[in-house]
Design an enzyme around this catalytic site. Sequence first.
Site, PDB file in Angstrom:
ATOM      1  N   HIS A  18     -74.585  45.161 -16.542  1.00 55.01           N
ATOM      2  CA  HIS A  18     -73.822  44.394 -17.536  1.00 55.01           C
ATOM      3  C   HIS A  18     -74.777  43.592 -18.425  1.00 55.01           C
ATOM      4  O   HIS A  18     -74.626  43.542 -19.640  1.00 55.01           O
ATOM      5  CB  HIS A  18     -72.875  43.399 -16.854  1.00 55.01           C
ATOM      6  N   LYS A  42     -57.308  45.442  -9.550  1.00 55.71           N
ATOM      7  CA  LYS A  42     -58.425  44.879  -8.781  1.00 55.71           C
ATOM      8  C   LYS A  42     -58.130  43.518  -8.157  1.00 55.71           C
ATOM      9  O   LYS A  42     -57.608  42.637  -8.820  1.00 55.71           O
ATOM     10  CB  LYS A  42     -59.655  44.742  -9.680  1.00 55.71           C
ATOM     11  N   ARG A  94     -71.637  54.738 -18.871  1.00 56.14           N
ATOM     12  CA  ARG A  94     -72.528  55.406 -17.916  1.00 56.14           C
ATOM     13  C   ARG A  94     -72.192  56.888 -17.871  1.00 56.14           C
ATOM     14  O   ARG A  94     -71.065  57.265 -18.193  1.00 56.14           O
ATOM     15  CB  ARG A  94     -72.356  54.768 -16.526  1.00 56.14           C
ATOM     16  N   SER A 132     -70.052  47.089  -9.452  1.00 55.97           N
ATOM     17  CA  SER A 132     -69.908  45.858  -8.671  1.00 55.97           C
ATOM     18  C   SER A 132     -69.467  46.131  -7.229  1.00 55.97           C
ATOM     19  O   SER A 132     -69.976  45.512  -6.294  1.00 55.97           O
ATOM     20  CB  SER A 132     -68.916  44.924  -9.354  1.00 55.97           C
TER      21      SER A 132
END
Length: 164
Positions: A18, A42, A94, A132
């Site tokens: 990040h 989440k 990504r 993460s």
Amino acid sequence: MKKKAVYPGTFDPLTFGHLDIIKRGSKLFDTVTILLAKNRQKNTLFTLEERIEQIKMILEEEKLTGRVNVDCFQGLLVDYCKQKDINIILRGLRPMADFDYEFEMAMTNRGLNSSIETVFITTDQNFFYLRSSLIKDIAVMGGDISSMVPSSIEDSIKSKLANR
Ligand code: COA
């Protein structure tokens, strides 16, 4: 006119991946707002307040304050952008894993407000495997996460996981 970008995410926690996007984004835009936005799927390890404090500390350490700031928002990202007069959404990309998800999100946001553009920065090759949840998995099993997150938040990740 100032070029203002928002970099939304969960940041639970913020990773070197990040941070790389934030640093590179801050060279392209006049201001970058790191926005802690809600991903309804989440459950986070850190509270909103904890994540804001962590990010503020990292921005100071990295001397990014001024051009880069942090904020939070409950609701649609495009509504936040409209309120703050921001018309660029910055996202890191990504290889493989991100494309479909990011494409869908960008299309949805564009459908909701076509004056807001999503701009992607490809993630640095050193960080493209990071995420993460993976970092939390490694930390919970006692692995070394020093190459993945800023040192100032490494201990808080470990102690938070240990106290769960
Ligand atoms: N380097 C390393 N890891 C990265 C990364 C990078 N450059 N970019 C993303 N990641 C990781 C994150 O750590 C995260 O890992 P995790 O899933 O293990 O937690 C994952 O990739 C994706 O997370 P993030 O980029 O934080 O996005 P998100 O999917 O958690 O959140 C929101 C997406 C918050 C931006 C989106 O849900 C949103 O805009 N919500 C607001 C409501 C709204 O407007 N909804 C409609 C929009 S479609």
